[in-house]
Design an enzyme around this catalytic site. Structure first.
Site, PDB file in Angstrom:
ATOM      1  N   ILE A 140      13.519  -1.970  -2.893  1.00  0.00           N
ATOM      2  CA  ILE A 140      12.378  -2.180  -3.783  1.00  0.00           C
ATOM      3  C   ILE A 140      11.173  -1.832  -2.917  1.00  0.00           C
ATOM      4  O   ILE A 140      10.756  -2.614  -2.070  1.00  0.00           O
ATOM      5  CB  ILE A 140      12.309  -3.634  -4.298  1.00  0.00           C
ATOM      6  CG1 ILE A 140      13.582  -3.962  -5.085  1.00  0.00           C
ATOM      7  CG2 ILE A 140      11.062  -3.833  -5.148  1.00  0.00           C
ATOM      8  CD1 ILE A 140      13.667  -5.406  -5.551  1.00  0.00           C
ATOM      9  N   PRO A 141      10.640  -0.627  -3.074  1.00  0.00           N
ATOM     10  CA  PRO A 141       9.722  -0.048  -2.090  1.00  0.00           C
ATOM     11  C   PRO A 141       8.300  -0.617  -2.090  1.00  0.00           C
ATOM     12  O   PRO A 141       7.331   0.059  -2.432  1.00  0.00           O
ATOM     13  CB  PRO A 141       9.735   1.437  -2.457  1.00  0.00           C
ATOM     14  CG  PRO A 141       9.983   1.446  -3.928  1.00  0.00           C
ATOM     15  CD  PRO A 141      10.913   0.290  -4.180  1.00  0.00           C
ATOM     16  N   CYS A 142       8.185  -1.847  -1.654  1.00  0.00           N
ATOM     17  CA  CYS A 142       6.864  -2.485  -1.595  1.00  0.00           C
ATOM     18  C   CYS A 142       5.947  -1.814  -0.575  1.00  0.00           C
ATOM     19  O   CYS A 142       4.728  -1.945  -0.659  1.00  0.00           O
ATOM     20  CB  CYS A 142       7.013  -3.980  -1.316  1.00  0.00           C
ATOM     21  SG  CYS A 142       7.928  -4.373   0.164  1.00  0.00           S
ATOM     22  N   HIS A 143       6.524  -1.080   0.370  1.00  0.00           N
ATOM     23  CA  HIS A 143       5.696  -0.382   1.354  1.00  0.00           C
ATOM     24  C   HIS A 143       4.876   0.746   0.714  1.00  0.00           C
ATOM     25  O   HIS A 143       3.927   1.227   1.315  1.00  0.00           O
ATOM     26  CB  HIS A 143       6.564   0.177   2.496  1.00  0.00           C
ATOM     27  CG  HIS A 143       7.586   1.159   2.050  1.00  0.00           C
ATOM     28  ND1 HIS A 143       8.784   0.773   1.463  1.00  0.00           N
ATOM     29  CD2 HIS A 143       7.607   2.515   2.080  1.00  0.00           C
ATOM     30  CE1 HIS A 143       9.492   1.849   1.176  1.00  0.00           C
ATOM     31  NE2 HIS A 143       8.796   2.917   1.531  1.00  0.00           N
TER      32      HIS A 143
END
Length: 173
Positions: A140-143
């Site tokens: 889950i690409p929160c970056h």
């Protein structure tokens, strides 16, 4: 005589793996990946996210596929994830995390854009909190979420790691 059943604590199987000198923490149930932790941080990260769980060593190999996928991602050889995973956040968190999964590899968006996309344009701070509560980093690409004012913003793994991940994705596109 009445038998009282006690609720069994969920079990999460954990292991660390070192990739390019950084130690990552992975956690899984028997059926799905539930946690990817930042490199070189405390081993109790899983317990911080899942305080009710019993954390056990992954002697059965539940995290092996995730480790292979993580290594491929960090090498720039993988842009999508196809392994089983699960989350158990609040309704709001799940909506934010679903929106994060829509951010294409190698691109970024803002907290405000996420808030607007989920139909709550005034909730950018709450979106930031949900982003910070994401247990499945990289999947889950929160970056990929950055402040509207510019810069990379905060990241639980530190700004340097966030910059490293964004640079990796930019060069691998």
């Amino acid at each position: 005589m009445t038998t009282i059943k006690t609720k069994q604590r969920p079990q999460i199987y954990a292991r660390t793996m070192t990739i390019d000198g950084q130690t990552w923490l992975l956690g899984a149930t028997e059926t799905a990946l539930v946690f990817v932790g930042f490199p070189d941080q405390a081993a109790n990260q899983i317990a911080d996210f899942f305080p009710e769980a019993e954390i056990l060593p992954d002697t059965a190999g539940y995290t092996v596929a995730a480790g292979v996928a993580l290594q491929a991602y960090l090498a720039g050889d993988q842009v999508t994830w196809s392994l089983p995973w699960q989350t158990d956040g609040t309704s709001f968190q799940e909506r934010v995390w679903a929106q994060l999964r829509q951010i294409p590899y190698g691109t970024t968006t803002t907290y405000q854009q996420i808030a607007t996309a989920i139909g709550q344009p005034g909730a950018s701070r709450a979106v930031g909190s949900a982003v910070g509560a994401n247990p499945l980093l990289l999947l889950i690409p929160c970056h990929r979420v950055v402040p509207q004012a510019g810069g990379v913003g905060q990241y639980r793994g530190g700004a340097a790691l966030k910059q490293q991940l964004l640079a990796l994705e930019a060069q691998s596109r």
